[in-house]
Design an enzyme around this catalytic site. Structure first.
Site, short mmCIF file in Angstrom:
data_model
loop_
_atom_site.label_atom_id
_atom_site.label_comp_id
_atom_site.label_asym_id
_atom_site.label_seq_id
_atom_site.Cartn_x
_atom_site.Cartn_y
_atom_site.Cartn_z
N LYS A 9 1.78 4.18 7.13
CA LYS A 9 3.02 3.46 7.35
C LYS A 9 2.78 1.93 7.37
O LYS A 9 1.63 1.48 7.40
CB LYS A 9 3.64 3.93 8.66
CG LYS A 9 4.03 5.41 8.64
CD LYS A 9 4.58 5.84 9.98
CE LYS A 9 4.93 7.30 10.02
NZ LYS A 9 5.46 7.69 11.35
N TYR A 49 13.62 11.53 5.55
CA TYR A 49 13.98 11.83 6.94
C TYR A 49 15.39 12.41 7.05
O TYR A 49 16.12 12.14 7.99
CB TYR A 49 13.88 10.56 7.80
CG TYR A 49 12.48 10.02 7.91
CD1 TYR A 49 11.51 10.69 8.66
CD2 TYR A 49 12.11 8.83 7.29
CE1 TYR A 49 10.22 10.19 8.77
CE2 TYR A 49 10.82 8.32 7.40
CZ TYR A 49 9.89 9.01 8.15
OH TYR A 49 8.61 8.51 8.26
N ASN A 112 3.37 4.69 14.67
CA ASN A 112 2.25 5.58 14.92
C ASN A 112 1.36 5.76 13.70
O ASN A 112 0.66 6.75 13.56
CB ASN A 112 2.75 6.92 15.47
CG ASN A 112 3.70 7.63 14.52
OD1 ASN A 112 3.83 7.27 13.35
ND2 ASN A 112 4.37 8.65 15.03
N HIS A 115 2.09 9.31 8.66
CA HIS A 115 2.90 10.52 8.58
C HIS A 115 2.07 11.59 7.89
O HIS A 115 1.39 11.32 6.91
CB HIS A 115 4.18 10.28 7.76
CG HIS A 115 4.85 11.56 7.36
ND1 HIS A 115 5.69 12.25 8.20
CD2 HIS A 115 4.76 12.30 6.21
CE1 HIS A 115 6.11 13.33 7.58
NE2 HIS A 115 5.56 13.40 6.38
N GLU A 126 8.12 16.88 0.32
CA GLU A 126 7.73 15.49 0.46
C GLU A 126 6.87 15.01 -0.71
O GLU A 126 7.06 13.90 -1.21
CB GLU A 126 6.97 15.29 1.78
CG GLU A 126 7.85 15.48 2.99
CD GLU A 126 7.08 15.52 4.30
OE1 GLU A 126 7.75 15.58 5.35
OE2 GLU A 126 5.84 15.50 4.29
#
Length: 152
Positions: A9, A49, A112, A115, A126
């Site tokens: 990310k 998402y 975080n 992913h 995905e």
């Protein structure tokens, strides 16, 4: 063999952690079969998402994930999805165990770093969002026979 999507990310890219994180996946014996640096658009974010797009906190997530470059990759290996999820640790970096990526490098729930697909169906969906079939490289590194027994 199983495949998982991995997204490093914007926080991982901006903090210059890409090399360290890629190394951890490689050291675990996972094979990278696709990789590219991209900017996630609001449209792609909504597709990725989709299950969260109507939630009150989604706009903050979209702002974050579209806020900088992301390294999209596909890794392959035995139980790759479970292995990646275990390597990532708990979603909230403050709750993630030391030794996991989030436990070692994150102190946030949202920022975080990485992913990873949460199951086979999600991985297929995905991977197709980020990569065309011809972008996936079919190759078995010569080191594979030294990473796991022939009957695994």
């Amino acid at each position: 063999m199983e495949r998982s999507l991995i997204l490093l990310k914007p926080d991982a890219v901006q903090r210059r952690l890409m090399g360290k994180l890629i190394s951890r996946f490689e050291e675990k014996g996972l094979n990278f079969v696709a990789m590219k640096l991209i900017r996630i658009t609001p449209e792609l974010s909504k597709q990725h998402y989709a299950e969260h797009a109507e939630k009150a906190w989604y706009p903050t997530l979209e702002t974050f994930i579209t806020g900088g470059p992301v390294l999209a990759a596909v890794v392959e290996g035995l139980d790759a999805i479970q292995v990646v999820r275990g390597m990532l640790g708990a979603t909230n970096g403050l709750q993630a165990a030391p030794g996991t990526i989030r436990g070692d490098f994150s102190s946030s729930r949202q920022m975080n770093l990485v992913h990873g697909s949460d199951g086979p169906d999600a991985a297929s969906r995905e991977i197709a969002l980020y990569f065309k079939p011809e972008e996936l490289v079919e190759d078995e590194p010569t080191i594979t026979k030294w990473m796991r027994a022939a009957d695994e």
